[in-house]
Enzyme design. Structure first.
Site, PDB file in Angstrom:
ATOM      1  CG  ASP A 137      -6.886  27.692  23.840  1.00  0.00           C
ATOM      2  OD1 ASP A 137      -6.213  28.448  23.102  1.00  0.00           O
ATOM      3  OD2 ASP A 137      -7.701  26.861  23.412  1.00  0.00           O
ATOM      4  CE1 TYR A 186       4.685  27.665  12.645  1.00  0.00           C
ATOM      5  CE2 TYR A 186       6.479  28.149  11.124  1.00  0.00           C
ATOM      6  CZ  TYR A 186       6.020  27.939  12.406  1.00  0.00           C
ATOM      7  OH  TYR A 186       6.909  28.011  13.459  1.00  0.00           O
TER       8      TYR A 186
END
Ligand SMILES: NC(=O)c1ccc[n+]([C@@H]2O[C@H](COP(=O)([O-])OP(=O)(O)OC[C@H]3O[C@@H](n4cnc5c(N)ncnc54)[C@H](OP(=O)(O)O)[C@@H]3O)[C@@H](O)[C@H]2O)c1
Length: 288
Positions: A26, A115
């Site tokens: 991660d 984004y």
């Protein structure tokens, strides 16, 4: 989607490659990123990990920033500590999408979406930590055999519906993940300076034009695709009207340009159809 094709292309090119999926690492966990670099000791890291749900990012900006911004920064910091080079995959969404000419690498980013802001934060983190060894590759309209994308959606809709409506006032560059994978390999082999590069197909088309082309390749009547406007297909994150990227830096580095989007789509099509049929896509190698 990109990561799987990149691992395949690197293996075909004879590289010693380790592909890490989300479950393996991660990127928002700084310590885990450092451990991964220490364990694998790469010469170069390509960060394909990202929060890619553009619309969801509008209501989850912190989470998108954690992956696309801070996560990219953790990877860059670990690369700096280990003397590794890094390729950060970025997006046309760092721009506002409101120009009538292709964006150059020198144009000032002005994202209009959560984004896009997160991707820009990732770019800045990488360039700050790796001024001599960080490569930011902005790409656009990616499609490939793995994962959902516009091309695969249209292939499916052609079977399911008599007609489809597709937006005709957004212009971009459909880019095959395999072409980007080979571009990354070419960049790695080149003596290109660190910095920002635009890496998308040549030419440009609207989503409507792309859908018509896909219908044609399927042997279906392209007139079953009808044009609509962005206003008729609203989305939480505004879509860029024109996000065409110019390729000046890539050309100046002397690296082979990406093919025209139509040529790329024809090459990609058998792989996309195989993936759609569920028989697994054979590793796609780009013809010389
Ligand atoms: N698709 C496009 O049209 C497009 C256009 C321009 C630029 N890009 C950029 O191109 C790159 C590749 O995109 P793609 O289309 O291949 O996207 P994708 O298929 O959504 O792949 C992104 C990958 O990142 C993983 N991921 C998410 N959060 C993570 C985390 N915290 N740590 C590690 N991995 C994590 C995802 O895993 P899970 O799914 O398991 O969470 C997924 O495997 C991204 O940087 C994207 O921003 C894409």
């Amino acid at each position: 989607m990109l990561g799987r094709d990149l691992v395949g292309a690197l293996e075909q090119a004879g590289h010693d490659v380790t592909g890490l999926a989300h479950r393996d690492l991660d990127v928002t966990e700084e310590a885990a990123v450092r451990v991964a670099l220490r364990e694998h000791r790469p010469d170069i890291v390509v960060n394909c990990a990202a929060w890619t749900r553009v619309d969801d990012a509008e209501t989850h900006e912190d989470e998108a920033l954690a992956v696309n911004g801070r996560g990219a920064g953790y990877v860059a910091a670990a690369c700096a500590d280990h003397g590794a080079r890094m390729v950060q995959i970025s997006s046309d969404y760092v721009f506002g999408g409101d120009t009538r000419r292709p964006y150059t690498e020198a144009d000032r980013p002005r994202p209009r979406t959560a984004y896009g802001r997160a991707k820009l934060a990732g770019e800045q983190a990488v360039l700050r930590r790796l001024p001599d060894a960080g490569y930011v590759l902005r790409t656009a309209w990616l499609y490939g055999a793995y994962g959902p994308n516009f091309v695969r959606t249209i292939i499916r809709l052609e079977r399911e519906r008599p007609a489809v409506n597709v937006v005709d006032d957004q212009l971009g560059q459909p880019t095959w993940t395999v072409d980007l994978a080979h571009g990354i390999i070419a960049l790695e082999r080149s003596r290109a300076a660190a910095g920002v590069y635009h890496t998308s197909s040549s030419g440009s088309v609207t989503w409507f034009g792309l859908a018509r082309e896909i219908f044609g390749l399927l042997g279906a009547d392209p007139d079953r695709v009808a044009p609509i406007t962005t206003a008729e297909y609203p989305s939480p994150a505004p879509r860029p009207a024109c996000s065409v990227l110019g390729h000046d830096a890539w050309a100046a580095a002397g690296i082979e340009p990406f093919p025209d989007w139509r040529v790329a789509l024809r090459r990609a099509f058998p792989h996309l159809l195989a993936a759609q049929a569920g028989c697994g896509a054979a590793p796609a190698s780009r013809p010389a």
